[in-house]
Design an enzyme around this catalytic site. Structure first.
Site, PDB file in Angstrom:
ATOM      1  N   HIS A 307       0.809  -1.303   0.139  1.00 44.28           N
ATOM      2  CA  HIS A 307      -0.015   0.057  -0.107  1.00 44.28           C
ATOM      3  C   HIS A 307       0.820   1.086  -0.014  1.00 44.28           C
ATOM      4  O   HIS A 307       1.825   1.345   0.610  1.00 44.28           O
ATOM      5  CB  HIS A 307      -0.872   0.040   1.149  1.00 44.28           C
ATOM      6  N   ASP A 365      -7.911  -5.284   0.302  1.00 44.05           N
ATOM      7  CA  ASP A 365      -8.627  -6.130  -0.753  1.00 44.05           C
ATOM      8  C   ASP A 365      -8.145  -7.587  -0.713  1.00 44.05           C
ATOM      9  O   ASP A 365      -8.808  -8.402  -1.509  1.00 44.05           O
ATOM     10  CB  ASP A 365      -8.474  -5.464  -2.048  1.00 44.05           C
TER      11      ASP A 365
HETATM   12  N1  ACO Z   1       4.140  -7.708  -4.850  1.00 41.68           N
HETATM   13  C1  ACO Z   1       5.480  -7.660  -4.946  1.00 41.68           C
HETATM   14  N2  ACO Z   1       6.304  -6.752  -4.808  1.00 41.68           N
HETATM   15  C2  ACO Z   1       5.690  -5.488  -4.565  1.00 41.68           C
HETATM   16  C3  ACO Z   1       4.453  -5.403  -4.244  1.00 41.68           C
HETATM   17  C4  ACO Z   1       3.527  -6.745  -4.571  1.00 41.68           C
HETATM   18  N3  ACO Z   1       2.311  -6.596  -4.388  1.00 41.68           N
HETATM   19  N4  ACO Z   1       4.031  -4.031  -4.091  1.00 41.68           N
HETATM   20  C5  ACO Z   1       5.066  -3.459  -4.234  1.00 41.68           C
HETATM   21  N5  ACO Z   1       6.344  -4.304  -4.399  1.00 41.68           N
HETATM   22  C6  ACO Z   1       7.531  -3.743  -4.563  1.00 41.68           C
HETATM   23  C7  ACO Z   1       7.632  -3.139  -5.764  1.00 41.68           C
HETATM   24  O1  ACO Z   1       8.280  -3.801  -6.701  1.00 41.68           O
HETATM   25  C8  ACO Z   1       8.860  -1.979  -5.447  1.00 41.68           C
HETATM   26  O2  ACO Z   1      10.011  -2.663  -5.237  1.00 41.68           O
HETATM   27  P1  ACO Z   1      11.521  -2.096  -5.870  1.00 41.68           P
HETATM   28  O3  ACO Z   1      11.520  -1.083  -4.559  1.00 41.68           O
HETATM   29  O4  ACO Z   1      12.402  -3.019  -5.818  1.00 41.68           O
HETATM   30  O5  ACO Z   1      11.005  -1.278  -7.093  1.00 41.68           O
HETATM   31  C9  ACO Z   1       8.566  -1.816  -4.103  1.00 41.68           C
HETATM   32  O6  ACO Z   1       7.769  -2.831  -3.528  1.00 41.68           O
HETATM   33  C10 ACO Z   1       7.592  -0.522  -3.907  1.00 41.68           C
HETATM   34  O7  ACO Z   1       6.699  -0.437  -4.518  1.00 41.68           O
HETATM   35  P2  ACO Z   1       5.684   0.568  -5.482  1.00 41.68           P
HETATM   36  O8  ACO Z   1       5.126  -0.028  -6.532  1.00 41.68           O
HETATM   37  O9  ACO Z   1       7.077   1.540  -5.832  1.00 41.68           O
HETATM   38  O10 ACO Z   1       4.848   1.205  -4.169  1.00 41.68           O
HETATM   39  P3  ACO Z   1       3.485   1.967  -4.763  1.00 41.68           P
HETATM   40  O11 ACO Z   1       3.433   2.687  -3.361  1.00 41.68           O
HETATM   41  O12 ACO Z   1       3.758   2.890  -5.724  1.00 41.68           O
HETATM   42  O13 ACO Z   1       2.297   0.976  -5.194  1.00 41.68           O
HETATM   43  C11 ACO Z   1       0.467  -0.562  -4.764  1.00 41.68           C
HETATM   44  C12 ACO Z   1       1.486   0.619  -3.987  1.00 41.68           C
HETATM   45  C13 ACO Z   1       0.185   0.069  -5.906  1.00 41.68           C
HETATM   46  C14 ACO Z   1      -0.512  -0.742  -3.744  1.00 41.68           C
HETATM   47  C15 ACO Z   1       1.345  -1.543  -4.981  1.00 41.68           C
HETATM   48  O14 ACO Z   1       1.912  -2.210  -3.667  1.00 41.68           O
HETATM   49  C16 ACO Z   1       0.760  -2.944  -5.506  1.00 41.68           C
HETATM   50  O15 ACO Z   1       0.866  -2.910  -6.935  1.00 41.68           O
HETATM   51  N6  ACO Z   1      -0.018  -3.750  -4.911  1.00 41.68           N
HETATM   52  C17 ACO Z   1      -0.670  -4.716  -5.400  1.00 41.68           C
HETATM   53  C18 ACO Z   1      -2.072  -4.365  -6.050  1.00 41.68           C
HETATM   54  C19 ACO Z   1      -3.006  -4.097  -4.925  1.00 41.68           C
HETATM   55  O16 ACO Z   1      -3.359  -4.841  -4.121  1.00 41.68           O
HETATM   56  N7  ACO Z   1      -3.644  -2.803  -4.953  1.00 41.68           N
HETATM   57  C20 ACO Z   1      -4.536  -2.239  -3.806  1.00 41.68           C
HETATM   58  C21 ACO Z   1      -4.070  -1.277  -3.195  1.00 41.68           C
HETATM   59  S1  ACO Z   1      -5.367  -0.874  -1.783  1.00 41.68           S
HETATM   60  C22 ACO Z   1      -6.480   0.080  -2.539  1.00 41.68           C
HETATM   61  O17 ACO Z   1      -6.547   0.667  -3.491  1.00 41.68           O
HETATM   62  C23 ACO Z   1      -7.796  -0.187  -1.930  1.00 41.68           C
END
Ligand code: ACO
Length: 430
Positions: A307, A365
């Site tokens: 998140h 979620d």
């Molecule tokens: N699985 C594996 N790796 C992940 C995940 C994941 N679910 N989420 C983040 N990471 C990693 C990224 O690859 C990144 O790695 P890096 O530093 O080596 O590049 C690091 O963790 C940071 O992630 P970002 O994508 O930069 O974080 P951001 O804050 O931009 O994204 C998000 C947050 C979109 C929620 C992301 O964690 C994600 O895509 N999660 C899966 C989708 C999801 O569950 N979304 C629902 C959010 S809750 C809502 O909207 C109600």
């Protein structure tokens, strides 16, 4: 609001004083509004991770501590003691209602649940396999063509009718989208049922037989809606604010929010979690998928994990995890294998160095889809359920923005990295 200063040094070595504002909770903000005018520079923050886009009194999140409060009330207390409709009142008007105020509000919502019959006919224009989110976004956008009496955004009464109307009608529109997709006749709302029970009736009743609303199912929906009702300046809410900032009618602004919610990085994650759990299939496959999620060259991510704001735990996920047990126990545990798989995946990921280091925890979620599936909803309806719940948050934020005397059209700038000025070449010379 107390004022302090933040000192920046510009490229010529001069110190620039910028005012710092403190809210009632959360980090201070540096007010950079004068920076472009005074210094001729922009700030750069793609993804807005360090940017407070507005001042708001509605919802507070402390991502490190796992705190979520609506109008100051911790979400755990509201989940335990309140109801979705009461929370709608709280979000819209800022205070918990008295008994009379709540009764009046509930009555007003009930009296607005029907939709214009012509709106109903819009659904016939969609193919049977249209995604319900596409239908709901389209139909909500079209509402401004029907309800002309509530589009004067400067009129408080118009804004209030709009708020009640859209909160009341979203379940009716969502249920119509569902009925269209399964080829069943639309079921009109029933004024003797509460918000969640009425939705279940419109989704699952058929004219051929009596339908009794399951209390456990209605309670679960009420809880999920309450937990999804608002989440400060998230992607869809910021979209509603930005679209509404131009003075566009509020139905269009909410339709823009619904579209933003659809993406798998946001509200579409609940649908994606179910697809992912089904794809993983069994506990012995978990390690393989956890490895895929950790592989930078593999686009696979553990859906429902991570998140932007919560870096410890998502308080909504903790509550929903508990509700999952109750719903699956009481509704016959149809999805026990999926839930068991989710629990095992959570356990393995939470012990994994990659997820610990990146502070990736299950979000709201991760579990909500399992409950929706246990209630009999198809995966394509999960994000629609989220949209129904979040509508009140969008409306509260839109109203706060429109009534803020300092509000201006949202118009970010950019760091241009395209070609510098060049002369047009005639097509014969290219
Ligand atoms: N699985 C594996 N790796 C992940 C995940 C994941 N679910 N989420 C983040 N990471 C990693 C990224 O690859 C990144 O790695 P890096 O530093 O080596 O590049 C690091 O963790 C940071 O992630 P970002 O994508 O930069 O974080 P951001 O804050 O931009 O994204 C998000 C947050 C979109 C929620 C992301 O964690 C994600 O895509 N999660 C899966 C989708 C999801 O569950 N979304 C629902 C959010 S809750 C809502 O909207 C109600």
């Amino acid at each position: 609001m107390t004022e302090k200063n933040y000192t920046l040094q510009n490229a010529s070595g001069q110190s620039v004083e910028l005012p710092v504002k403190s809210g009632s909770a959360g980090p201070d903000v540096v007010d950079i509004r004068s920076v472009y005018g005074d210094q001729g520079i922009f700030t750069f923050d793609p993804g807005f991770a360090s940017t407070a886009s507005c001042e708001s009194k509605i919802t507070y999140i402390d991502g490190a501590k796992g705190v979520l409060m609506y109008r100051g009330y911790p979400v755990e207390q509201l989940a335990d003691k309140s109801s979705f409709v009461e929370v709608c009142y709280l979000l819209l008007y800022g205070e918990l209602p008295s008994g009379d105020q709540l009764a009046e509000f509930e009555h007003s919502i009930i009296m607005h649940t029907m939709i214009n019959e012509t709106i109903l006919r819009l659904f016939n224009g969609f193919h049977y396999d249209a995604h319900p989110m596409a239908m709901v976004a389209g139909v909500v956008a079209s509402m401004s063509a029907f309800y002309h009496d509530t589009t004067d955004i400067q009129n408080e009464r118009h804004r209030d009718i709009f708020a009640h109307r859209i909160i009341a009608k979203l379940p009716t529109i969502a249920a119509a989208a569902y009925k269209h997709s399964v080829g069943q006749p639309f079921m009109y709302p029933r004024n003797d049922l509460g918000y969640a029970a009425n939705l279940l009736h419109m989704l699952f009743a058929v004219p051929a037989e009596d339908y009794e609303v399951n209390e456990v199912a209605a309670e679960a929906i009420d809880l999920l809606f309450l937990l999804h009702a608002d989440h400060e300046q998230n992607c869809s809410t910021s979209t509603v604010r930005l679209a509404g900032s131009s003075g566009a009618n509020p139905y269009s602004a909410v339709a823009a929010g619904i579209s933003a919610l659809w993406g798998p990085a946001h509200g579409g994650a609940n649908e994606a979690v179910l697809r992912m759990l089904t794809q993983i299939g069994s506990v012995d496959q978990i390690d393989k998928y956890v490895d895929k999620a950790k592989d930078r060259d593999d686009p696979f991510r553990l859906m429902g994990f991570g998140h932007r704001v919560y870096k410890n735990f998502d308080p909504r996920a903790t509550i929903i995890r508990g509700a999952c047990h109750k719903v699956l126990d009481q509704l016959g545990r149809v999805d026990t294998p999926l839930f068991d798989l989710a629990l095992r995946l959570e356990e393995i990921a939470l012990k994994d160095e990659y997820f610990i280091e990146k502070k990736l925890y299950p979000n709201v979620d991760f579990y909500s889809g399992i409950i929706y599936r246990a209630l009999g909803l198809p995966t394509s309806m999960f994000t629609v359920m989220f949209a129904i719940a979040r509508t009140v948050g969008w409306v509260a934020h839109w109203t706060e923005m429109i009534t803020d005397p300092e509000h201006r059209i949202g118009r970010p700038r950019q760091l241009y990295t395209g070609p510098d000025k060049r002369d047009y070449t005639d097509i014969s010379k290219r």
